[in-house]
Design an enzyme around this catalytic site. Structure first.
Site, PDB file in Angstrom:
ATOM      1  N   THR A 131       0.826  -1.210   0.000  1.00 25.40           N
ATOM      2  CA  THR A 131       0.000   0.000   0.000  1.00 25.40           C
ATOM      3  C   THR A 131       0.860   1.260   0.000  1.00 25.40           C
ATOM      4  O   THR A 131       1.987   1.252   0.525  1.00 25.40           O
ATOM      5  CB  THR A 131      -0.892   0.008   1.258  1.00 25.40           C
ATOM      6  OG1 THR A 131      -1.493   1.289   1.405  1.00 25.40           O
ATOM      7  CG2 THR A 131      -0.116  -0.279   2.535  1.00 25.40           C
ATOM      8  N   ASP A 132       0.293   2.353  -0.512  1.00 23.70           N
ATOM      9  CA  ASP A 132       1.010   3.637  -0.461  1.00 23.70           C
ATOM     10  C   ASP A 132       1.189   4.126   0.976  1.00 23.70           C
ATOM     11  O   ASP A 132       2.018   4.991   1.245  1.00 23.70           O
ATOM     12  CB  ASP A 132       0.295   4.704  -1.306  1.00 23.70           C
ATOM     13  CG  ASP A 132      -1.118   5.033  -0.852  1.00 23.70           C
ATOM     14  OD1 ASP A 132      -1.625   4.386   0.085  1.00 23.70           O
ATOM     15  OD2 ASP A 132      -1.736   5.952  -1.444  1.00 23.70           O
ATOM     16  N   GLU A 133       0.415   3.560   1.914  1.00 20.23           N
ATOM     17  CA  GLU A 133       0.488   4.054   3.295  1.00 20.23           C
ATOM     18  C   GLU A 133       1.844   3.789   3.942  1.00 20.23           C
ATOM     19  O   GLU A 133       2.169   4.403   4.959  1.00 20.23           O
ATOM     20  CB  GLU A 133      -0.631   3.453   4.153  1.00 20.23           C
ATOM     21  CG  GLU A 133      -1.995   3.850   3.651  1.00 20.23           C
ATOM     22  CD  GLU A 133      -3.105   3.714   4.687  1.00 20.23           C
ATOM     23  OE1 GLU A 133      -2.815   3.569   5.880  1.00 20.23           O
ATOM     24  OE2 GLU A 133      -4.271   3.762   4.272  1.00 20.23           O
ATOM     25  N   TYR A 156      -1.507  -0.260  11.123  1.00 20.62           N
ATOM     26  CA  TYR A 156      -1.733  -0.939   9.838  1.00 20.62           C
ATOM     27  C   TYR A 156      -0.553  -0.716   8.905  1.00 20.62           C
ATOM     28  O   TYR A 156       0.039  -1.671   8.373  1.00 20.62           O
ATOM     29  CB  TYR A 156      -3.034  -0.438   9.180  1.00 20.62           C
ATOM     30  CG  TYR A 156      -3.128  -0.775   7.705  1.00 20.62           C
ATOM     31  CD1 TYR A 156      -3.265  -2.095   7.281  1.00 20.62           C
ATOM     32  CD2 TYR A 156      -3.046   0.231   6.730  1.00 20.62           C
ATOM     33  CE1 TYR A 156      -3.329  -2.410   5.919  1.00 20.62           C
ATOM     34  CE2 TYR A 156      -3.118  -0.071   5.376  1.00 20.62           C
ATOM     35  CZ  TYR A 156      -3.259  -1.396   4.977  1.00 20.62           C
ATOM     36  OH  TYR A 156      -3.315  -1.704   3.635  1.00 20.62           O
ATOM     37  N   LYS A 160       2.261  -3.307   7.299  1.00 18.40           N
ATOM     38  CA  LYS A 160       2.476  -3.517   5.858  1.00 18.40           C
ATOM     39  C   LYS A 160       3.950  -3.211   5.505  1.00 18.40           C
ATOM     40  O   LYS A 160       4.556  -3.923   4.705  1.00 18.40           O
ATOM     41  CB  LYS A 160       1.539  -2.626   5.027  1.00 18.40           C
ATOM     42  CG  LYS A 160       0.067  -3.001   5.096  1.00 18.40           C
ATOM     43  CD  LYS A 160      -0.260  -4.370   4.519  1.00 18.40           C
ATOM     44  CE  LYS A 160      -0.139  -4.452   3.025  1.00 18.40           C
ATOM     45  NZ  LYS A 160      -0.645  -5.781   2.514  1.00 18.40           N
TER      46      LYS A 160
HETATM   47  P1  NAD Z   1      -9.981  -6.821   2.660  1.00 17.04           P
HETATM   48  O1  NAD Z   1      -9.905  -6.560   4.124  1.00 17.04           O
HETATM   49  O2  NAD Z   1     -11.226  -6.528   1.911  1.00 17.04           O
HETATM   50  O3  NAD Z   1      -9.655  -8.369   2.387  1.00 17.04           O
HETATM   51  C1  NAD Z   1      -8.641  -9.056   3.056  1.00 17.04           C
HETATM   52  C2  NAD Z   1      -8.849 -10.550   2.817  1.00 17.04           C
HETATM   53  O4  NAD Z   1      -7.792 -11.247   3.501  1.00 17.04           O
HETATM   54  C3  NAD Z   1     -10.173 -11.092   3.374  1.00 17.04           C
HETATM   55  O5  NAD Z   1     -10.792 -11.921   2.431  1.00 17.04           O
HETATM   56  C4  NAD Z   1      -9.754 -11.870   4.597  1.00 17.04           C
HETATM   57  O6  NAD Z   1     -10.621 -12.954   4.910  1.00 17.04           O
HETATM   58  C5  NAD Z   1      -8.366 -12.343   4.204  1.00 17.04           C
HETATM   59  N1  NAD Z   1      -7.525 -12.630   5.377  1.00 17.04           N
HETATM   60  C6  NAD Z   1      -7.310 -11.820   6.442  1.00 17.04           C
HETATM   61  N2  NAD Z   1      -6.515 -12.436   7.328  1.00 17.04           N
HETATM   62  C7  NAD Z   1      -6.202 -13.662   6.806  1.00 17.04           C
HETATM   63  C8  NAD Z   1      -5.414 -14.749   7.250  1.00 17.04           C
HETATM   64  N3  NAD Z   1      -4.797 -14.717   8.433  1.00 17.04           N
HETATM   65  N4  NAD Z   1      -5.284 -15.814   6.443  1.00 17.04           N
HETATM   66  C9  NAD Z   1      -5.919 -15.873   5.240  1.00 17.04           C
HETATM   67  N5  NAD Z   1      -6.715 -14.878   4.784  1.00 17.04           N
HETATM   68  C10 NAD Z   1      -6.838 -13.780   5.565  1.00 17.04           C
HETATM   69  O7  NAD Z   1      -8.733  -6.087   2.045  1.00 17.04           O
HETATM   70  P2  NAD Z   1      -8.584  -5.321   0.650  1.00 17.04           P
HETATM   71  O8  NAD Z   1      -9.005  -3.919   0.828  1.00 17.04           O
HETATM   72  O9  NAD Z   1      -9.140  -6.149  -0.423  1.00 17.04           O
HETATM   73  O10 NAD Z   1      -6.974  -5.303   0.537  1.00 17.04           O
HETATM   74  C11 NAD Z   1      -6.289  -6.420  -0.035  1.00 17.04           C
HETATM   75  C12 NAD Z   1      -4.796  -6.135   0.019  1.00 17.04           C
HETATM   76  O11 NAD Z   1      -4.500  -4.948  -0.711  1.00 17.04           O
HETATM   77  C13 NAD Z   1      -4.246  -5.914   1.425  1.00 17.04           C
HETATM   78  O12 NAD Z   1      -2.993  -6.517   1.498  1.00 17.04           O
HETATM   79  C14 NAD Z   1      -4.157  -4.412   1.546  1.00 17.04           C
HETATM   80  O13 NAD Z   1      -3.136  -4.045   2.449  1.00 17.04           O
HETATM   81  C15 NAD Z   1      -3.823  -4.019   0.121  1.00 17.04           C
HETATM   82  N6  NAD Z   1      -4.260  -2.680  -0.311  1.00 17.04           N
HETATM   83  C16 NAD Z   1      -5.556  -2.265  -0.126  1.00 17.04           C
HETATM   84  C17 NAD Z   1      -5.965  -1.023  -0.610  1.00 17.04           C
HETATM   85  C18 NAD Z   1      -7.387  -0.544  -0.456  1.00 17.04           C
HETATM   86  O14 NAD Z   1      -7.678   0.609  -0.802  1.00 17.04           O
HETATM   87  N7  NAD Z   1      -8.318  -1.353   0.006  1.00 17.04           N
HETATM   88  C19 NAD Z   1      -5.034  -0.201  -1.254  1.00 17.04           C
HETATM   89  C20 NAD Z   1      -3.716  -0.638  -1.406  1.00 17.04           C
HETATM   90  C21 NAD Z   1      -3.350  -1.884  -0.932  1.00 17.04           C
HETATM   91  O1  DAU Z   2      -4.046   4.174   0.677  1.00 18.14           O
HETATM   92  C1  DAU Z   2      -4.331   2.813   0.618  1.00 18.14           C
HETATM   93  C2  DAU Z   2      -5.117   2.406   1.839  1.00 18.14           C
HETATM   94  O2  DAU Z   2      -6.414   2.957   1.695  1.00 18.14           O
HETATM   95  C3  DAU Z   2      -5.184   0.896   2.027  1.00 18.14           C
HETATM   96  O3  DAU Z   2      -3.893   0.399   2.258  1.00 18.14           O
HETATM   97  C4  DAU Z   2      -6.106   0.536   3.187  1.00 18.14           C
HETATM   98  O4  DAU Z   2      -6.239  -0.876   3.281  1.00 18.14           O
HETATM   99  C5  DAU Z   2      -7.454   1.158   2.929  1.00 18.14           C
HETATM  100  O5  DAU Z   2      -8.316   0.890   4.022  1.00 18.14           O
HETATM  101  C6  DAU Z   2      -7.330   2.663   2.719  1.00 18.14           C
HETATM  102  O6  DAU Z   2      -6.951   3.346   3.950  1.00 18.14           O
HETATM  103  P1  DAU Z   2      -7.622   4.739   4.408  1.00 18.14           P
HETATM  104  O7  DAU Z   2      -7.459   4.863   5.862  1.00 18.14           O
HETATM  105  O8  DAU Z   2      -7.169   5.850   3.541  1.00 18.14           O
HETATM  106  O9  DAU Z   2      -9.163   4.407   4.001  1.00 18.14           O
HETATM  107  P2  DAU Z   2     -10.541   4.685   4.755  1.00 18.14           P
HETATM  108  O10 DAU Z   2     -11.626   4.372   3.770  1.00 18.14           O
HETATM  109  O11 DAU Z   2     -10.594   4.013   6.082  1.00 18.14           O
HETATM  110  O12 DAU Z   2     -10.520   6.244   4.997  1.00 18.14           O
HETATM  111  C7  DAU Z   2     -10.395   7.149   3.906  1.00 18.14           C
HETATM  112  C8  DAU Z   2     -10.370   8.552   4.488  1.00 18.14           C
HETATM  113  O13 DAU Z   2     -11.674   8.844   5.020  1.00 18.14           O
HETATM  114  C9  DAU Z   2      -9.412   8.729   5.644  1.00 18.14           C
HETATM  115  O14 DAU Z   2      -8.854  10.037   5.575  1.00 18.14           O
HETATM  116  C10 DAU Z   2     -10.276   8.605   6.887  1.00 18.14           C
HETATM  117  C11 DAU Z   2     -11.613   9.164   6.419  1.00 18.14           C
HETATM  118  N1  DAU Z   2     -12.818   8.573   7.043  1.00 18.14           N
HETATM  119  C12 DAU Z   2     -12.935   7.217   7.030  1.00 18.14           C
HETATM  120  C13 DAU Z   2     -14.045   6.618   7.589  1.00 18.14           C
HETATM  121  C14 DAU Z   2     -14.179   5.108   7.610  1.00 18.14           C
HETATM  122  C15 DAU Z   2     -13.801   9.385   7.573  1.00 18.14           C
HETATM  123  O15 DAU Z   2     -13.702  10.629   7.556  1.00 18.14           O
HETATM  124  N2  DAU Z   2     -14.917   8.793   8.110  1.00 18.14           N
HETATM  125  C16 DAU Z   2     -15.072   7.430   8.150  1.00 18.14           C
HETATM  126  O16 DAU Z   2     -16.099   6.953   8.705  1.00 18.14           O
END
Ligand code: NAD
Ligand code: DAU
Length: 350
Positions: A131-133, A156, A160
């Site tokens: 992730t970019d985080e 988190y 990562k």
């Molecule tokens: P998500 O939380 O929707 O899905 C995570 C999946 O991993 C789920 O299906 C869960 O059951 C599985 N999982 C969790 N713990 C596990 C374990 N111990 N063993 C096996 N499976 C397990 O997550 P997402 O948003 O789809 O993100 C997927 C990946 O992409 C993550 O690695 C996250 O860090 C990365 N990522 C997410 C975003 C985003 O915006 N959502 C952006 C950049 C990177």
């Molecule tokens: O940048 C990539 C990341 O983006 C991924 O690695 C993470 O898995 C994914 O969850 C996401 O992280 P963020 O923390 O940026 O996403 P989130 O949707 O939780 O929040 C987006 C922004 O909105 C953040 O600035 C917090 C704010 N927020 C979030 C929630 C859930 C609110 O203001 N209110 C809310 O209820």
């Protein structure tokens, strides 16, 4: 014929990656390994679950003995690792779970792959989805590049970053053919309603308050999930091993502006006066250590591998909102039971 393991394939991004690979590569064998935590949902994959080139295995990446014997027996050609705990707010409540799944779980997979491949690395790929985080937070200007400092700020992102370092260490120390990509915020269908966009859609549908953290000034760079899946496909097949690729939408939005835009779209779809949903906006206590701004420079991925996002934000948001309207049952299922207790705890005292 290639045999591919995708971890976390029942989650949000993982399910889009699984669908893309199952449909585009009928001659691959695709195995989805997922523990099915609260975030994993096999309903996300109903349309491909009976495909002859697809198999689901329920397992925990923390179960080292199982993961080692499974990888040894199956002899995968490639691994795309998405399984993780992914929500920043949950990591602030329970950091240890994130260290375990994201760091120790990744380490188990790395070691199991190394052992299973036993020096025969030709054509193998271990691709870690990060992730970019991990780069921390930007001020009001600048972009994250692949050489930006690793400076995670939340449990988190720290977990990562830890997993990224282990992936690099397995390349440098043991020659494991690794790839890492770091993407910005994804949005789209099947996004769990604890994250900003689906939470706001869900709450508008329910007439509940829309909790905007702090002043809503934080900025995120949004990418449609299918464009992330396309980038993963490209990097898996064409990326250079040991390399890191940034993936971003070049699409920065302040949270409050994005929430207002969603309100506008929802009012139109719900055929009610503009401004109705806006009244639900509630500014609440800020997230601890809330990163101000993320923005990604994807020049390397664009120039070296020819990727670019194909879905513009207005189109992507419309598609996303339409999906939630058409899938209210999905939303009901994931917002019932244990999730509701978490939801109440997170939002009642803000
Ligand atoms: P998500 O939380 O929707 O899905 C995570 C999946 O991993 C789920 O299906 C869960 O059951 C599985 N999982 C969790 N713990 C596990 C374990 N111990 N063993 C096996 N499976 C397990 O997550 P997402 O948003 O789809 O993100 C997927 C990946 O992409 C993550 O690695 C996250 O860090 C990365 N990522 C997410 C975003 C985003 O915006 N959502 C952006 C950049 C990177
Ligand atoms: O940048 C990539 C990341 O983006 C991924 O690695 C993470 O898995 C994914 O969850 C996401 O992280 P963020 O923390 O940026 O996403 P989130 O949707 O939780 O929040 C987006 C922004 O909105 C953040 O600035 C917090 C704010 N927020 C979030 C929630 C859930 C609110 O203001 N209110 C809310 O209820």
């Amino acid at each position: 014929m290639r045999k591919l393991l995708i971890t976390g394939g029942a989650g949000f991004i993982g399910s889009h990656v699984v669908r893309r690979f199952v449909r585009r590569y009928p001659d691959y064998q695709i195995v989805n390994l997922d523990k099915l935590t609260y975030a994993g949902n096999l309903e996300n994959l109903r349309d491909v679950e009976n495909s002859p080139n697809y198999r689901f295995v329920r397992a925990d990446i923390l179960d080292s003995a199982f993961i080692h014997s499974f990888l040894r027996d199956e002899q995968f050609d490639g691994i795309i690792h998405l399984a993780a705990e992914s929500h920043v707010d949950r990591s602030l409540e329970n950091p240890a779970d994130f260290a375990l799944t994201n760091i120790v779980g990744t380490l188990n997979l790395l070691h199991a792959a190394l052992t299973a491949w036993n020096g025969r690395m030709e054509g193998k790929r271990f691709y870690h989805i990060s992730t970019d985080e991990v780069y921390g937070s930007l001020g009001s200007t600048g972009l994250f590049t692949e050489s930006s400092l690793i400076d995670p700020r939340s449990p988190y992102s720290a977990s990562k970053a830890g997993s990224d370092h282990f992936v690099s260490a397995y390349h440098h120390s043991y020659g494991l053919p690794t790839l890492i990509s770091r993407c910005s915020n994804n949005y789209g269908p099947n996004h769990f309603p604890e994250k900003l966009i689906p939470l706001m859609i869900h709450n508008i549908l329910q007439g509940k308050p829309l909790p905007v953290y702090g002043k809503g000034e934080n900025v995120r760079d949004w990418l449609y999930v299918e464009d992330h899946a396309a980038a993963i496909d490209l990097i898996f097949h064409k990326g250079k091993t040991s390399e890191i690729y940034n993936i971003g939408g070049n699409n920065e939005w302040k949270n409050i502006d994005l929430v207002r835009l969603l309100c506008k779209i929802m009012d139109r779809k719900m055929k009610r006066p503009a401004g109705t949903s806006d009244q639900l906006i509630t500014f609440v206590k800020d997230r601890l250590g809330h990163d101000l701004r993320y923005a990604i420079d994807s020049t390397k991925l664009k120039s070296e591998l020819g990727w670019s996002p194909s879905v513009d934000f207005p189109t992507g948001l419309e598609k996303t909102v339409d999906w939630y309207f058409a899938n209210k049952e999905w939303l009901d299922h994931v917002t019932s039971g244990a999730y509701r207790a978490y939801y109440d705890r997170m939002y009642t005292n803000r």
